[in-house]
Motif scaffolding. Structure first.
Motif, PDB file in Angstrom:
ATOM      1  N   GLU A  89       0.814  -1.216   0.000  1.00 16.81           N
ATOM      2  CA  GLU A  89       0.000   0.000   0.000  1.00 16.81           C
ATOM      3  C   GLU A  89       0.844   1.262   0.000  1.00 16.81           C
TER       4      GLU A  89
ATOM      5  N   ASN B 117       1.835   3.225  -3.133  1.00 19.96           N
ATOM      6  CA  ASN B 117       0.891   4.209  -3.695  1.00 19.96           C
ATOM      7  C   ASN B 117       0.635   4.056  -5.188  1.00 19.96           C
TER       8      ASN B 117
ATOM      9  N   GLU C 124      -2.147   2.883  -6.318  1.00 23.32           N
ATOM     10  CA  GLU C 124      -3.519   3.358  -6.513  1.00 23.32           C
ATOM     11  C   GLU C 124      -3.536   4.843  -6.876  1.00 23.32           C
ATOM     12  N   LYS C 125      -2.734   5.612  -6.160  1.00 24.90           N
ATOM     13  CA  LYS C 125      -2.698   7.055  -6.436  1.00 24.90           C
ATOM     14  C   LYS C 125      -2.203   7.317  -7.852  1.00 24.90           C
TER      15      LYS C 125
ATOM     16  N   ILE D  28      -2.448   5.395 -10.444  1.00 23.63           N
ATOM     17  CA  ILE D  28      -3.499   5.032 -11.402  1.00 23.63           C
ATOM     18  C   ILE D  28      -4.506   6.173 -11.514  1.00 23.63           C
ATOM     19  N   ARG D  29      -4.880   6.754 -10.377  1.00 24.89           N
ATOM     20  CA  ARG D  29      -5.843   7.871 -10.403  1.00 24.89           C
ATOM     21  C   ARG D  29      -5.249   9.099 -11.087  1.00 24.89           C
TER      22      ARG D  29
ATOM     23  N   ARG E   5      -2.925  -8.451  -4.733  1.00 18.46           N
ATOM     24  CA  ARG E   5      -2.756  -7.009  -4.907  1.00 18.46           C
ATOM     25  C   ARG E   5      -3.035  -6.601  -6.353  1.00 18.46           C
TER      26      ARG E   5
ATOM     27  N   LEU F 132      -5.719  -3.792  -7.598  1.00 16.78           N
ATOM     28  CA  LEU F 132      -5.311  -2.648  -8.419  1.00 16.78           C
ATOM     29  C   LEU F 132      -6.011  -2.662  -9.784  1.00 16.78           C
TER      30      LEU F 132
ATOM     31  N   THR G 217      -9.134  -0.954  -9.244  1.00 13.04           N
ATOM     32  CA  THR G 217      -8.927   0.494  -9.206  1.00 13.04           C
ATOM     33  C   THR G 217      -8.823   1.058 -10.616  1.00 13.04           C
TER      34      THR G 217
ATOM     35  N   GLU H 274     -11.405   3.705 -12.473  1.00  9.87           N
ATOM     36  CA  GLU H 274     -10.927   4.995 -12.996  1.00  9.87           C
ATOM     37  C   GLU H 274     -11.035   5.078 -14.508  1.00  9.87           C
TER      38      GLU H 274
END
Length: 369
Positions: free
Chosen positions: A206, A209, A211-212, A214-215, A235, A239, A242, A246
């Motif tokens: 985690e 980051n 995820e961040k 990807i956003r 994981r 992801l 995610t 998005e």
């Protein structure tokens, strides 16, 4: 100089611990190629082919049982104290870990101890009374080992500063991580144009980051592909969700875990590489040097702890800001990126594993002398 390297927590047979395994394998290889050094290494486990039956590599086995580990540590302290005396070993070299046998060996045999600090164990889990008590005992063992050590090799200035903030009496020096400059090289030049390829290599914990990122990448109005190398199936599945949420699932490729020998090829297929870390991350990330060795520019996302990255050629360290601001900065960096020969040259000159190992051995010799 005759060294005993004690690394019982490194399990080369496990499908994890990738950074630690690379670091130790390269250290062992370069120590053994140094004509002025003789070394014996005690490790957890290793495949038979890894060290080709080297008699100076001792496998200790690995257990998740605290009781068995504790009992084994006492036995190993006594056993290796005799090995140290019989083989006239000059120095014990180990990681900054809760294994206490090196401390006992050093005391019993009156042999100097050098500790290598590869990070800051700030959080080891506080989910129960048992784990809280265990972590307090681990912290105590580390503190006593550091205080007894004749030298602490910190992998970054931020790690060194953290240690000195706990105890200004620690004998510290910074020696950053390195890269195998023969394995990691420029095989493909960067030709920045759409579609742009961004690459991340490493664990998918985690605090990485992903995820961040990807956003952030979902806000970019250009044709891009994000290639993610590493991580567990669990994981990757999270992801993938995610990326789907998005709206960029088709633009994100999860390669999964691959052989370390495959990594340079994947880096060379990219235009730019990513290092999204925690806001505060005290370390010397191997991936950054591997990216640079392949001639790639690097985007690092981090607020503090990785300030040493700022001066490296082709490294762009951005602070944690809104996703929109970061997306704009990523686009600007992509448009202007090129083959990072300056980064490659810097790594070759200063961060080869041979140079790193020679620096560590230089510090060890000062302790012995």
């Amino acid at each position: 100089m005759n060294i005993l390297g004690y690394f019982p927590g490194i399990d080369f047979s496990a499908n994890e611990q990738f950074g630690r395994k690379v670091h130790l394998r390269e250290f062992i290889s370069n120590v053994k190629s140094n004509e002025g050094v003789t070394a014996t290494f005690a490790i957890g486990n290793a495949p038979p082919s890894l060290f080709d039956g080297d008699p100076n590599i001792i496998e200790l086995g690995h257990t998740n049982s605290i009781l068995r580990q504790t009992t084994g540590e006492f036995y190993q302290a006594i056993y290796f104290s005799n090995v140290i005396r019989q083989n006239n070993i000059d120095l014990i070299y180990t990681r900054d870990s809760p294994y206490f046998a090196p401390l006992l060996m050093s005391v019993l045999s009156d042999t100097p101890l050098v500790v290598e600090a590869n990070g800051v164990p700030e959080n080891e889990g506080q989910n129960s009374i048992v784990s809280t008590a265990r972590n307090k005992s681990f912290h105590t063992i580390r503190a006593v080992k550091r205080n007894h050590a004749k030298r602490i090799i910190a992998v970054s200035k931020s790690v060194e500063n953290y240690l000195l903030s706990e105890n200004s009496g620690y004998q510290t020096v910074t020696v950053s991580n390195g890269v195998n400059i023969n394995k990691f090289d420029i095989s493909t030049s960067v030709s920045p144009s759409e579609p742009y390829t961004l690459c991340y290599v490493g664990g998918l914990q985690e605090w990485q980051n992903i995820e961040k990122m990807i956003r952030v990448l979902s806000l970019i109005k250009k044709d891009i592909e994000f290639v993610v190398v590493g991580g567990t199936k669990k994981r990757i599945a999270a992801l993938t969700e995610t990326a789907r949420a998005e709206g960029i699932k088709d633009s994100v490729t999860f390669v999964g875990r691959v052989s370390h020998d495959k990594v340079p090829e994947l880096i060379n297929e990219s235009d730019i590489c990513l290092g999204p870390f925690a806001k505060s991350r005290k370390a010397s990330p191997l991936k950054i040097y591997e990216y640079l060795a392949c001639g790639r520019e690097v985007i690092v996302v981090n607020d503090d702890g990785l300030e040493e990255m700022d001066g490296l050629p082709g490294v762009h360290r951005f602070q944690y800001e809104s996703n929109e601001v970061l997306a704009s900065k990523v686009v600007d960096t992509l448009i202007g990126c090129s083959t990072n020969t300056d980064g490659r040259n810097m790594v070759v000159d200063q961060h080869s594993w041979k140079a790193v190992t020679d620096h560590i051995l230089h510090e060890c010799r000062k302790v012995v002398e």
